[in-house]
Design a protein around this motif. Structure first.
Motif, PDB file in Angstrom:
ATOM      1  N   THR A  70     -46.122  42.871  67.254  1.00 56.46           N
ATOM      2  CA  THR A  70     -45.763  41.580  66.910  1.00 56.46           C
ATOM      3  C   THR A  70     -46.849  41.217  65.869  1.00 56.46           C
ATOM      4  O   THR A  70     -47.600  41.743  65.233  1.00 56.46           O
ATOM      5  CB  THR A  70     -46.151  40.635  68.117  1.00 56.46           C
ATOM      6  N   PRO A  71     -46.133  39.937  65.087  1.00 60.29           N
ATOM      7  CA  PRO A  71     -47.014  39.420  64.066  1.00 60.29           C
ATOM      8  C   PRO A  71     -48.441  39.029  64.297  1.00 60.29           C
ATOM      9  O   PRO A  71     -49.267  39.141  63.609  1.00 60.29           O
ATOM     10  CB  PRO A  71     -46.215  38.275  63.529  1.00 60.29           C
ATOM     11  N   GLY A  72     -48.532  38.612  65.700  1.00 63.55           N
ATOM     12  CA  GLY A  72     -49.769  38.028  66.014  1.00 63.55           C
ATOM     13  C   GLY A  72     -50.673  39.515  66.145  1.00 63.55           C
ATOM     14  O   GLY A  72     -51.855  39.027  65.605  1.00 63.55           O
ATOM     15  N   VAL A  73     -50.381  40.596  66.682  1.00 66.51           N
ATOM     16  CA  VAL A  73     -51.268  41.557  66.426  1.00 66.51           C
ATOM     17  C   VAL A  73     -51.557  42.088  65.253  1.00 66.51           C
ATOM     18  O   VAL A  73     -52.902  42.407  65.012  1.00 66.51           O
ATOM     19  CB  VAL A  73     -50.795  42.807  67.134  1.00 66.51           C
ATOM     20  N   ILE A  74     -50.806  42.013  64.299  1.00 65.40           N
ATOM     21  CA  ILE A  74     -51.046  42.417  62.801  1.00 65.40           C
ATOM     22  C   ILE A  74     -51.847  41.308  62.254  1.00 65.40           C
ATOM     23  O   ILE A  74     -52.994  41.652  61.251  1.00 65.40           O
ATOM     24  CB  ILE A  74     -49.646  42.284  62.200  1.00 65.40           C
ATOM     25  N   GLN A  75     -51.849  40.052  62.597  1.00 63.08           N
ATOM     26  CA  GLN A  75     -52.744  39.110  62.169  1.00 63.08           C
ATOM     27  C   GLN A  75     -54.252  39.246  62.775  1.00 63.08           C
ATOM     28  O   GLN A  75     -55.115  38.942  61.889  1.00 63.08           O
ATOM     29  CB  GLN A  75     -52.262  37.582  62.588  1.00 63.08           C
ATOM     30  N   LEU A  76     -54.385  39.993  63.727  1.00 64.63           N
ATOM     31  CA  LEU A  76     -55.429  40.121  64.406  1.00 64.63           C
ATOM     32  C   LEU A  76     -56.338  41.368  63.351  1.00 64.63           C
ATOM     33  O   LEU A  76     -57.631  41.384  63.286  1.00 64.63           O
ATOM     34  CB  LEU A  76     -55.429  40.855  65.746  1.00 64.63           C
TER      35      LEU A  76
END
Length: 401
Positions: free
Chosen positions: A48-54
């Motif tokens: 997900t984009p959220g994991v990449i943001q992490l």
């Protein structure tokens, strides 16, 4: 790795800069060169984009907080082993990232890469403090290092886009690993231990004596003010210039690069400025330049449309103030702590990163990030706070005399 006795650095200034600068550059590039491929990484890694943001957020957090570990460690075992191990970890993680296929190993390796970068930064700036604290060359070294921290975010995404276009996203991480290996090979025979000999075997005096120092807080605040001003500029400039002024991506990149160029040019004159004004005088003048730049931005915000003239020209003046300030803040903050320079460096950079990240972000979120208001507010408010702190130091010094 065995602890070495400290040795005198006899390198000329150009040679020293060539040895020091790449480690600073690599730690900063690890964050910003990856930005162009972030939108495509969820599809590539099946996440997900959220994991990449992490992978971005945690890198930034670990880069700052990790210094609280490596600062005292470098005071205990030396700058050289911390630098070498950090560079080795950074290189290994970078190469491993290039061959990762799934999200969670990718995230874990980004953390390892950030840990290596944090160790490199601590050892780098502690070494600079050891070698140049009492020498006039310190202003040139510090201003160059801090100018790099500011202009890398402007240029690294361009480099990342070019590398990804030619070699794919994996090429970005190979491009980080190769120079790390090269610099490690160069530094092994040339980077002598500089930790003061009286620290050998010592357990350190902890953070509290440093945190009780008014000078440490005043100059760390000054550093956070200068670098935070650039952070807010970096955060708002795309929205102001591309969405507001209608610039293309290329036009925006070129306009943004002129601010980095102003910083680089000012760096060449920083030594003479500091020799004339001293540490507190340089910070005071740097803050005044930020206030004047904020006033110019305010005039542009009130009476002009978003444009190069209204937004970028005042930033040239602000850029000069940033360099004049950052050329001396490390010496000012760390001058009382030569025997625990690693610990002091770690606290200095960790606290300023919190000022930059937390306070700067609040201004961007609370004020209208599509305008110059966050930049005006942050630069003006923090410059006033810093001037008050420096004034307090000056009055304290006069009272003690």
């Amino acid at each position: 790795m065995p602890i070495q006795q400290p040795r005198l650095w006899t390198y000329s200034l150009p040679v020293a800069r060539a040895l020091l600068a790449p480690f600073n550059l690599l730690a900063s590039l690890g964050m910003d060169i990856y930005l162009p491929v972030v939108p495509s990484m969820p599809g590539i890694l099946g996440t997900t984009p959220g994991v990449i943001q992490l992978t971005l957020t945690l890198y930034m957090i670990v880069l700052g907080v990790g210094q609280l570990l490596f600062g005292p460690l470098s005071d205990r075992i030396g700058r050289r082993p911390v630098l070498m191990c950090g560079a080795l970890l950074f290189a290994g993680a970078s190469f491993a990232l290039a061959w990762t296929e799934t999200a969670w190993p990718f995230l874990a390796l980004r953390l390892a890469q950030a840990i290596g970068a944090s160790a490199m930064l601590v050892a780098l700036f502690a070494t600079i403090r050891d070698v140049y604290a009492e020498r006039p060359e310190s202003t040139v070294i510090y201003s160059l290092m801090n100018a790099m921290l500011a202009f890398v975010p402007a240029l690294a995404p361009i480099a990342g886009a070019l590398i990804a276009g030619g070699f794919g996203w994996r090429g970005i991480f190979v491009a980080l690993g190769l120079p790390a290996v090269a610099m490690l090979a160069i530094a092994l025979p040339t980077w002598h231990e500089t930790r003061p000999i009286q620290r050998a075997g010592s357990g350190g005096s902890g953070f509290l004596p440093i945190l009780r120092s008014p000078a440490f807080w005043a100059y760390t605040c000054a550093f956070g003010t200068a670098m935070g001003t650039f952070f807010v500029f970096f955060s708002t400039a795309p929205r102001v210039l591309m969405a507001g002024a209608g610039m293309s991506e290329l036009q925006f990149s070129l306009a943004f690069a002129t601010v980095a160029l102003a910083m680089i040019v000012t760096t060449r004159f920083a030594k003479s400025f500091v020799a004339r004004w001293g540490i507190p005088g340089s910070v005071a003048r740097g803050m005044i330049l930020l206030l004047v730049g904020a006033a110019m931005l305010l005039a542009g915000q009130l009476w002009l449309e978003p444009s190069f003239v209204a937004f970028i020209l005042p930033m040239w003046l602000v850029a000069v103030g940033i360099v004049v300030t950052t050329a001396v803040t490390a010496n000012g903050a760390l001058q009382e702590f030569s025997d625990v320079a690693g610990t002091a460096v770690a606290l200095h950079f960790c606290i300023q990163s919190l000022i930059v990240g937390v306070v700067g972000t609040v201004f961007v979120l609370v004020l209208d990030g599509d305008t110059a208001w966050p930049l005006i507010g942050y630069a003006a408010a923090m410059a006033i706070v810093t001037l008050a702190a420096i004034g307090g130091l000056t009055r304290r010094g006069k009272a003690q005399r």
